[in-house]
Design a protein around this motif. Sequence first.
Motif: not given
Length: 197
Positions: A74-77, A163-175
């Motif tokens: 719903a949030a789109g993250c 909000r934390w991860n979308d705002t920071l564009a946190t890079s996804l880990e391999a798994e």
Amino acid sequence: MTRIPPLAPAEAFGGDENAEFARELMGYVPNSVLTMAHWPELLTAFRGLVAVIYGESKLDNGFKRLIGHAASLAAGCRYCQAHTAHGAEGLGVSEAKLSALYDFEGSEEFTEAERAALALAFAAGATPNAAEDAHFARLSEHYSHAEQVEIMAVISMFGFLNRWNDTLATSLEAEPLKHAETMLTGHGWEAGRHLRD
């Protein structure tokens, strides 16, 4: 690339038990945690919240991941979608059930109780004031007040994480990236800003 660079695990934790907690819970240390480590007190406080929400409780932890997945959809993250899908599967949630989440109201994969919780997760995950009295009337048919608080805690924790991860564009880990590319792309998922450097 994450807008605030994650610390290296050795720098972030040293001998701290937060890294081990993350590895035990998820199988790896998330970049979101390594970014939070710039403020160690925040990381310790957040770990406490996660430990309570995913600790022993009345609701199944696999279902809690589905609630988090619904809120994140719903949030789109995309970052949290990958994490919750990967985590749900790791806790025994079937691929069929995860796939059915996109049409949960009409799917026989879910009970009426599960549908009530997911309806709230989709509404509140999009925007908190989309939740209505009707959502809670429906929840009350299946869940105690304590269980409703658990559902709200999962939704609210993912409100922070989305909000934390979308705002920071946190890079996804391999798994979780590999899992999402295999399981979620058929539903329109793409890593987008969360693609690893």
